[in-house]
Design a protein around this motif. Structure first.
Motif, PDB file in Angstrom:
ATOM      1  N   ASP A   1     121.105   9.948 -54.439  1.00  0.00           N
ATOM      2  CA  ASP A   1     120.790  10.316 -55.824  1.00  0.00           C
ATOM      3  C   ASP A   1     121.111   9.184 -56.788  1.00  0.00           C
ATOM      4  O   ASP A   1     120.341   8.901 -57.709  1.00  0.00           O
ATOM      5  CB  ASP A   1     121.550  11.579 -56.230  1.00  0.00           C
ATOM      6  N   LYS A   2     122.247   8.527 -56.580  1.00  0.00           N
ATOM      7  CA  LYS A   2     122.619   7.400 -57.438  1.00  0.00           C
ATOM      8  C   LYS A   2     121.597   6.268 -57.322  1.00  0.00           C
ATOM      9  O   LYS A   2     121.175   5.685 -58.317  1.00  0.00           O
ATOM     10  CB  LYS A   2     124.000   6.880 -57.068  1.00  0.00           C
ATOM     11  N   ALA A   3     121.210   5.990 -56.090  1.00  0.00           N
ATOM     12  CA  ALA A   3     120.241   4.907 -55.870  1.00  0.00           C
ATOM     13  C   ALA A   3     118.899   5.257 -56.507  1.00  0.00           C
ATOM     14  O   ALA A   3     118.257   4.402 -57.125  1.00  0.00           O
ATOM     15  CB  ALA A   3     120.074   4.650 -54.379  1.00  0.00           C
ATOM     16  N   LEU A   4     118.469   6.513 -56.374  1.00  0.00           N
ATOM     17  CA  LEU A   4     117.201   6.926 -56.983  1.00  0.00           C
ATOM     18  C   LEU A   4     117.258   6.846 -58.504  1.00  0.00           C
ATOM     19  O   LEU A   4     116.268   6.491 -59.147  1.00  0.00           O
ATOM     20  CB  LEU A   4     116.821   8.335 -56.535  1.00  0.00           C
ATOM     21  N   ARG A   5     118.404   7.149 -59.096  1.00  0.00           N
ATOM     22  CA  ARG A   5     118.540   7.032 -60.557  1.00  0.00           C
ATOM     23  C   ARG A   5     118.400   5.578 -60.995  1.00  0.00           C
ATOM     24  O   ARG A   5     117.734   5.275 -61.987  1.00  0.00           O
ATOM     25  CB  ARG A   5     119.872   7.602 -61.012  1.00  0.00           C
ATOM     26  N   ILE A   6     119.003   4.666 -60.248  1.00  0.00           N
ATOM     27  CA  ILE A   6     118.894   3.244 -60.577  1.00  0.00           C
ATOM     28  C   ILE A   6     117.444   2.781 -60.427  1.00  0.00           C
ATOM     29  O   ILE A   6     116.927   2.051 -61.274  1.00  0.00           O
ATOM     30  CB  ILE A   6     119.842   2.408 -59.694  1.00  0.00           C
ATOM     31  N   LEU A   7     116.794   3.223 -59.351  1.00  0.00           N
ATOM     32  CA  LEU A   7     115.374   2.887 -59.172  1.00  0.00           C
ATOM     33  C   LEU A   7     114.518   3.492 -60.281  1.00  0.00           C
ATOM     34  O   LEU A   7     113.518   2.900 -60.695  1.00  0.00           O
ATOM     35  CB  LEU A   7     114.887   3.353 -57.802  1.00  0.00           C
ATOM     36  N   GLY A   8     114.903   4.662 -60.761  1.00  0.00           N
ATOM     37  CA  GLY A   8     114.192   5.292 -61.875  1.00  0.00           C
ATOM     38  C   GLY A   8     114.245   4.450 -63.138  1.00  0.00           C
ATOM     39  O   GLY A   8     113.255   4.315 -63.856  1.00  0.00           O
ATOM     40  N   PHE A   9     115.414   3.867 -63.414  1.00  0.00           N
ATOM     41  CA  PHE A   9     115.536   2.968 -64.571  1.00  0.00           C
ATOM     42  C   PHE A   9     114.614   1.759 -64.410  1.00  0.00           C
ATOM     43  O   PHE A   9     113.936   1.345 -65.354  1.00  0.00           O
ATOM     44  CB  PHE A   9     116.978   2.490 -64.746  1.00  0.00           C
ATOM     45  N   ALA A  10     114.589   1.189 -63.217  1.00  0.00           N
ATOM     46  CA  ALA A  10     113.724   0.036 -62.956  1.00  0.00           C
ATOM     47  C   ALA A  10     112.255   0.422 -63.087  1.00  0.00           C
ATOM     48  O   ALA A  10     111.450  -0.350 -63.613  1.00  0.00           O
ATOM     49  CB  ALA A  10     114.003  -0.520 -61.561  1.00  0.00           C
ATOM     50  N   HIS A  11     111.909   1.628 -62.644  1.00  0.00           N
ATOM     51  CA  HIS A  11     110.527   2.104 -62.738  1.00  0.00           C
ATOM     52  C   HIS A  11     110.103   2.255 -64.203  1.00  0.00           C
ATOM     53  O   HIS A  11     109.013   1.830 -64.586  1.00  0.00           O
ATOM     54  CB  HIS A  11     110.396   3.422 -61.993  1.00  0.00           C
ATOM     55  N   ARG A  12     110.978   2.827 -65.017  1.00  0.00           N
ATOM     56  CA  ARG A  12     110.659   3.001 -66.440  1.00  0.00           C
ATOM     57  C   ARG A  12     110.566   1.661 -67.156  1.00  0.00           C
ATOM     58  O   ARG A  12     109.820   1.520 -68.122  1.00  0.00           O
ATOM     59  CB  ARG A  12     111.688   3.904 -67.100  1.00  0.00           C
TER      60      ARG A  12
END
Length: 84
Positions: free
Chosen positions: A5-16
């Motif tokens: 979940d933490k990794a996906l949140r970080i990837l989410g920031f990069a995606h945005r």
């Protein structure tokens, strides 16, 4: 909170921030143009696809991380299909 979940949140920031490439073609193109800093692979990725990306990344000395599934990535990034 789980590590995934933490990794996906970080990837989410990069995606945005539009700093994330999704898909095999975009990833390989980014690796070859030296714009990729790290690669994240789904754990259920096909062996042939995985080996292509791993070879290209290792040739450029790019770190490779493997976690999650194609379905999780597709759902998280709202791609519109079951997997990326």
């Amino acid at each position: 909170m789980a590590q995934t979940d933490k990794a996906l949140r970080i990837l989410g920031f990069a995606h945005r921030a539009r700093k994330l490439s999704l898909g095999t073609s975009a990833t390989l193109a980014g690796i070859l143009s030296r714009k990729v800093l790290s690669v994240v692979l789904a754990s259920d990725l096909a062996e042939n696809t995985s080996s292509k990306i791993k070879k290209a990344a290792m040739a450029q000395r790019i770190p490779i991380y493997c976690f999650g599934t194609k379905g999780e990535f597709g759902h998280f990034f709202k791609i519109g299909r079951a997997h990326v």
